[in-house]
Design a protein around this motif. Structure first.
Motif, PDB file in Angstrom:
ATOM      1  N   ARG A  84      -8.042   1.693 -14.035  1.00  0.00           N
ATOM      2  CA  ARG A  84      -7.525   3.032 -14.315  1.00  0.00           C
ATOM      3  C   ARG A  84      -7.593   3.373 -15.807  1.00  0.00           C
ATOM      4  NH1 ARG A  84      -1.538   3.984 -12.201  1.00  0.00           N
ATOM      5  NH2 ARG A  84      -1.217   2.319 -13.737  1.00  0.00           N
ATOM      6  N   GLN A  85      -7.663   2.378 -16.659  1.00  0.00           N
ATOM      7  CA  GLN A  85      -7.735   2.615 -18.099  1.00  0.00           C
ATOM      8  C   GLN A  85      -9.040   3.291 -18.516  1.00  0.00           C
ATOM      9  OE1 GLN A  85      -6.911  -1.069 -20.196  1.00  0.00           O
ATOM     10  NE2 GLN A  85      -5.366  -1.682 -18.697  1.00  0.00           N
ATOM     11  N   PHE A  86     -10.094   3.115 -17.702  1.00  0.00           N
ATOM     12  CA  PHE A  86     -11.396   3.695 -18.082  1.00  0.00           C
ATOM     13  C   PHE A  86     -12.085   4.455 -16.959  1.00  0.00           C
ATOM     14  CE2 PHE A  86     -12.235  -0.625 -16.596  1.00  0.00           C
ATOM     15  CZ  PHE A  86     -13.310  -0.449 -15.727  1.00  0.00           C
ATOM     16  N   PHE A  87     -11.487   4.522 -15.770  1.00  0.00           N
ATOM     17  CA  PHE A  87     -12.146   5.167 -14.648  1.00  0.00           C
ATOM     18  C   PHE A  87     -11.112   5.801 -13.726  1.00  0.00           C
ATOM     19  CE2 PHE A  87     -14.090   5.189 -10.373  1.00  0.00           C
ATOM     20  CZ  PHE A  87     -15.314   5.805 -10.641  1.00  0.00           C
ATOM     21  N   THR A  88     -11.313   7.099 -13.441  1.00  0.00           N
ATOM     22  CA  THR A  88     -10.442   7.816 -12.505  1.00  0.00           C
ATOM     23  C   THR A  88     -11.305   8.417 -11.407  1.00  0.00           C
ATOM     24  OG1 THR A  88      -8.847   8.373 -14.243  1.00  0.00           O
ATOM     25  CG2 THR A  88      -8.777   9.689 -12.217  1.00  0.00           C
TER      26      THR A  88
END
Length: 336
Positions: A84-88
């Motif tokens: 979730r820190q780099f991809f949604t």
């Protein structure tokens, strides 16, 4: 659009869909324990996750299946929190059969979720009860245990914005609440690749290469086991060899178990049924039977392309790709 694919044996049923979504300009990321390090596969970003723990040794035996799915779901959840820190994702496409997407709505509550509906175990039509040669153990409690195995599906149904299943037969195994949101769309066969080839050959040994001029009969399982009719095939093999004295029989498949249980006495189903029928087959006829184990896809395809007849036997269960691929390659089909 950002699309997340989740499958414990990726690419699995997303073999065709994943690259097709990339080709449409989407960013596609796959989460799977099937790789050890992050990599690119046909434009898909593949990210590994690891199991946090193993199954409990002393858990109630009826709950072992569900616990294994919760363990996998927790592990997948933990990996998703990091991703979730780099991809949604805008869309999550997942196979819920192993529990993986169970908690992902909590990580990405705005994502639309599409689930792959492969099989629902009905009390009245269970493949587990199909073969009288292998009666269900603990028959008195079989229905109760089956209900518990379906708890995993119940835990996923509320999160599904849509479902997909490859055949009407598989859709019919599901209760109405699933059928109402599920479309029948097959995974797809690459017919540009899997097609008749008059020049196909298959090297069996340094002394034998088979072509379409040979009378080749093929039988293919992921693993050679009763749920895919291996025992029935082996028992007809002595008669088949005598009736077709020029036939070359090629068998593909591993020695493990995919859908059922291992033989009660140990060993493999493959060897058990070889031992059962070998005495009825002459050495000359047995020399025309070739067990190749698991092979590369190009050899698998070559076998289908040279097959005069492809034998497909199965309990009433999910449809194998190998049947569809054999049809696409132009083989005649003998199927149950």
């Amino acid at each position: 659009m950002n699309i997340l694919l989740i499958h414990q044996n990726f690419p699995g049923q997303y073999k065709q869909l994943g690259p097709a979504l990339v080709a449409r300009g989407n960013r596609v990321l796959a989460l799977t324990p099937n790789v050890k390090t992050s990599l690119q596969w046909q434009g898909v970003e593949v990210v590994p996750y690891r199991m946090n723990r193993g199954s409990s040794k002393n858990i109630h035996r009826w709950l072992g299946d569900l616990e294994s799915k919760i363990i996998r779901a927790e592990s997948c959840f933990d990996a998703a929190v990091k991703i979730r820190q780099f991809f949604t994702p805008d869309v999550i496409l997942a196979h819920p059969g192993w529990g993986e997407p169970m908690f992902l709505q909590d990580v990405w509550p705005k994502a639309r979720i599409g689930l792959y509906c492969e099989w629902y175990r009905q009390e009245s039509q269970s493949a587990d009860c199909f073969d009288p040669e292998f009666p269900v153990t603990e028959q008195a409690t079989a229905v109760q245990r089956l209900r518990l195995r379906n708890l995993n599906a119940a835990l996923h149904v509320d999160m599904a914005n849509a479902g997909i299943t490859p055949t009407k037969f598989q859709l019919a195994s599901y209760p109405k609440i699933w059928r109402d949101v599920t479309s029948v769309i097959h995974d797809g066969i690459n017919t540009n690749l899997v097609r008749p080839n008059l020049d196909a050959t298959l090297e069996i040994s340094s002394d034998l290469t088979l072509t379409r001029n040979d009378e080749v009969i093929s039988f293919i399982n992921r693993n050679l086991e009763p749920s895919r009719g291996y025992h029935k095939f082996m028992r007809v093999l002595p008669h088949l060899l005598r009736a077709r004295p020029q036939a070359q029989v090629v068998v593909l498949g591993g020695d493990s178990v995919s859908y059922g249980v291992a033989p009660a006495g140990g060993g493999s189903w493959k060897q058990l049924y070889i031992d059962e029928v070998r005495g009825d087959i002459s050495d000359a006829d047995w020399a025309r039977v070739h067990f190749l184990g698991r092979v590369t896809y190009d050899r698998f395809l070559s076998l289908l392309q040279i097959s005069r007849a492809h034998i497909y036997l199965s309990y009433p269960f999910v449809l194998s790709w190998s049947l569809m691929e054999a049809m696409s390659a132009g083989a005649a089909i003998v199927a149950s």
